[in-house]
Design a protein around this motif. Structure first.
Motif, short mmCIF file in Angstrom:
data_model
loop_
_atom_site.label_atom_id
_atom_site.label_comp_id
_atom_site.label_asym_id
_atom_site.label_seq_id
_atom_site.Cartn_x
_atom_site.Cartn_y
_atom_site.Cartn_z
N ARG A 13 0.83 -1.22 -0.10
CA ARG A 13 -0.03 0.01 0.15
C ARG A 13 0.85 1.22 -0.01
N GLU A 14 2.05 1.02 0.44
CA GLU A 14 2.59 2.44 0.62
C GLU A 14 3.61 2.49 -0.79
N ARG A 15 3.78 1.43 -1.32
CA ARG A 15 4.57 1.33 -2.62
C ARG A 15 3.60 1.84 -3.92
N TYR A 16 2.46 1.14 -3.76
CA TYR A 16 1.40 1.63 -4.97
C TYR A 16 0.19 2.37 -4.39
N PRO A 17 0.54 3.64 -3.79
CA PRO A 17 -0.75 4.33 -3.06
C PRO A 17 -1.99 4.63 -4.26
N ARG A 18 -3.06 4.76 -3.80
CA ARG A 18 -4.07 5.23 -4.59
C ARG A 18 -3.64 6.37 -5.49
N GLY A 19 -3.81 6.05 -6.67
CA GLY A 19 -3.79 7.19 -7.87
C GLY A 19 -2.45 6.87 -8.64
N THR A 20 -1.72 5.82 -8.16
CA THR A 20 -0.74 5.48 -8.88
C THR A 20 -0.86 4.76 -10.28
N ARG A 21 -0.16 5.58 -11.41
CA ARG A 21 -0.36 5.07 -12.65
C ARG A 21 0.46 4.11 -13.11
N VAL A 22 0.11 3.03 -13.60
CA VAL A 22 0.99 1.97 -13.97
C VAL A 22 0.60 1.57 -15.51
N GLU A 23 1.74 1.10 -16.14
CA GLU A 23 1.57 0.52 -17.54
C GLU A 23 1.58 -1.26 -17.51
N GLN A 31 -8.69 -12.33 -20.07
CA GLN A 31 -9.43 -10.96 -20.00
C GLN A 31 -8.68 -9.75 -19.78
N ALA A 32 -7.06 -10.25 -19.88
CA ALA A 32 -6.20 -8.91 -19.62
C ALA A 32 -6.52 -7.83 -20.75
N PRO A 33 -6.21 -6.57 -20.37
CA PRO A 33 -6.14 -5.56 -21.38
C PRO A 33 -4.92 -5.75 -22.22
N PRO A 34 -4.82 -5.39 -23.39
CA PRO A 34 -3.64 -5.28 -24.23
C PRO A 34 -2.47 -4.72 -23.54
N THR A 35 -1.21 -5.27 -23.79
CA THR A 35 0.10 -4.76 -23.43
C THR A 35 0.30 -3.30 -23.74
N GLY A 36 0.68 -2.41 -22.73
CA GLY A 36 0.95 -1.10 -23.01
C GLY A 36 -0.40 -0.24 -22.52
N THR A 37 -1.33 -1.08 -21.91
CA THR A 37 -2.56 -0.22 -21.47
C THR A 37 -2.14 0.31 -20.24
N MET A 38 -2.64 1.40 -20.03
CA MET A 38 -2.40 2.29 -18.88
C MET A 38 -3.51 2.26 -17.74
N GLY A 39 -3.16 2.22 -16.54
CA GLY A 39 -4.34 2.35 -15.60
C GLY A 39 -3.90 2.88 -14.43
N GLU A 40 -4.98 3.11 -13.34
CA GLU A 40 -4.75 3.83 -12.13
C GLU A 40 -5.17 2.89 -10.93
N VAL A 41 -4.22 2.69 -10.07
CA VAL A 41 -4.11 1.89 -8.77
C VAL A 41 -5.35 2.72 -8.02
N ARG A 70 4.88 -1.64 -14.91
CA ARG A 70 5.75 -0.75 -14.40
C ARG A 70 4.94 0.49 -13.84
N ILE A 71 5.48 1.42 -12.76
CA ILE A 71 5.00 2.48 -12.39
C ILE A 71 5.33 3.58 -13.38
N VAL A 72 4.34 4.30 -13.69
CA VAL A 72 4.42 5.47 -14.75
C VAL A 72 4.60 6.80 -13.83
N GLN A 73 3.81 6.88 -12.87
CA GLN A 73 3.74 7.92 -12.07
C GLN A 73 3.17 7.58 -10.80
N LYS A 74 3.79 7.69 -9.61
CA LYS A 74 3.36 7.60 -8.28
C LYS A 74 2.25 8.33 -7.82
N GLY A 75 1.41 7.84 -7.20
CA GLY A 75 0.23 8.53 -6.67
C GLY A 75 0.56 9.08 -5.18
#
Length: 78
Positions: A13-23, A31-41, A70-75
């Motif tokens: 929870r400390e490493r991946y706080p709410r709002g962290t953007r991941v790829e 059911q996985a999204p395509p490789t390269g899809t961005m998401g928000e924790v 990978r983490i794109v931007q930490k929340g």
């Protein structure tokens, strides 16, 4: 199934706080999204899975140590 300890959950929870953007790099799930899809924790559950809202509209969770991402931007902490 192995469940993480409270300390491990707290660390996730400390490493991946709410709002962290991941790829997504790789997920072995039909059911996985395509490789390269961005998401928000949006959280970390008690099993240690990252709850992610994907830009595709999916909400499939990531499993650290199993799925590749990978983490794109930490929340920020709320």
């Amino acid at each position: 199934m192995h469940f993480p300890s409270r300390e491990q959950i707290a660390a996730l929870r400390e490493r991946y706080p709410r709002g962290t953007r991941v790829e997504l790099l790789c997920m072995d799930d039909p059911q996985a999204p395509p490789t390269g899809t961005m998401g928000e924790v949006i959280g970390v559950d008690d099993a240690g899975q990252l709850l992610v809202q994907w830009e595709t509209g999916s909400s499939l969770s990531l499993i650290p140590g199993v799925d590749s991402f990978r983490i794109v931007q930490k929340g920020g902490q709320s």
